[in-house]
Enzyme design. Structure first.
Site, short mmCIF file in Angstrom:
data_model
loop_
_atom_site.label_atom_id
_atom_site.label_comp_id
_atom_site.label_asym_id
_atom_site.label_seq_id
_atom_site.Cartn_x
_atom_site.Cartn_y
_atom_site.Cartn_z
N ASP A 45 0.82 -1.22 0.00
CA ASP A 45 0.00 0.00 0.00
C ASP A 45 0.85 1.26 0.00
O ASP A 45 0.46 2.29 -0.57
CB ASP A 45 -0.93 0.00 1.21
N TYR A 158 -4.68 3.96 9.16
CA TYR A 158 -4.38 4.45 10.51
C TYR A 158 -5.66 4.78 11.27
O TYR A 158 -5.79 4.50 12.46
CB TYR A 158 -3.48 5.69 10.37
N ASN A 159 -6.64 5.36 10.58
CA ASN A 159 -7.91 5.69 11.21
C ASN A 159 -8.56 4.48 11.87
O ASN A 159 -9.06 4.56 12.99
CB ASN A 159 -8.84 6.30 10.16
#
Length: 256
Positions: A45, A158-159
């Site tokens: 990613d 990350y969220n």
């Protein structure tokens, strides 16, 4: 061969990604990115984010194949029938976040984020932040390790690890997620319309220094950070029909 698509191959620095690139170039030839119909990114990613940043504003057709450790934004790596896969691929169109970070030295730093903009404490001291949305104060003081504004595509990154909500691509929402919030204890974040302009003011900035990061571009010692979605820029990611990004984001919400 004259009807074959022109493909540019970009690879992460790892041996496995570079080997894959060499094999694919030998099979399908190679075009320069500016002359290619498709850009194939090989890696994880992180490589997809790097490639999107490299071609921001050009709306390049970018198709990823996983040769890294994380591949949520990537397709399965297969060498055969690549032109047919590219022709059948489905497009996901995204818009980046634009960050304007004002640092303590009086400078202003602008950057774009495909995944998220995050503010993080720089020392053992927690951060103190004031949050405004579209010019209206929504939280006078948040004591925390940091806070995230994510794109829908970045809502699974990350969220999500910070216990933020996953947002479908077509929801026109931006998750706002605190990181280890201490005060107010019960505040778990918010879902904002994609048109929202979010401003973070760093309180006690000298005592409690904070950094701001747009994907992998970091600005240290910020005092004010503005974030909004930039709809003047469109990014296109291509996915095999069985790896449609919208479906994968919805499915991720039911993963246990």
């Amino acid at each position: 061969m004259s009807d074959a698509p022109r493909i540019a191959f970009l690879a992460a620095a790892t041996e496995v990604a570079q080997t894959a690139r060499d094999r694919l170039v030998a099979m399908y030839g190679e075009a320069q990115p500016g002359e290619a119909h498709f850009i194939v990114a090989l890696g994880g990613d992180g490589m997809m984010l790097e490639t999107q940043h490299r071609f921001l504003g050009r709306n390049a057709q970018i198709y990823g194949m996983n040769r890294g450790s994380v591949g949520f934004l990537m397709n399965e790596y297969r060498e055969e029938d690549l032109p047919a896969r590219l022709a059948a691929a489905q497009a996901a169109q995204l818009h980046p976040l634009r960050m304007r970070a004002h640092s303590m030295d009086g400078k202003t730093h602008a950057s774009l984020a495909v995944n998220e903009v995050s503010l993080l404490r720089q020392t053992r001291q927690t951060a103190k932040l004031r949050i405004l949305v579209d010019g209206k104060e929504r939280l006078p003081e948040l004591i925390c390790d940091g806070i995230i504004v994510a794109t829908p595509a970045g809502s699974t990154a990350y969220n999500l690890s910070a216990h933020g909500p996953i947002v479908p691509l077509d929801a026109n929402l931006l998750p706002l997620t605190p990181i280890s919030a201490f005060r107010p204890r019960r505040w778990r974040g918010a879902l904002l319309p994609s048109t929202a302009r979010v401003v973070f003011e760093v309180l006690e900035a000298e005592k409690r220094p904070v950094s701001a990061t747009a994907d992998y571009t970091e600005v240290r010692d910020v005092r004010r950070v503005e974030v909004r979605e930039d709809r003047s820029i469109t990014m296109t990611m291509l996915f095999d029909p069985d790896r449609n990004l919208s479906e994968r984001i919805i499915s991720e919400q039911f993963t246990v």
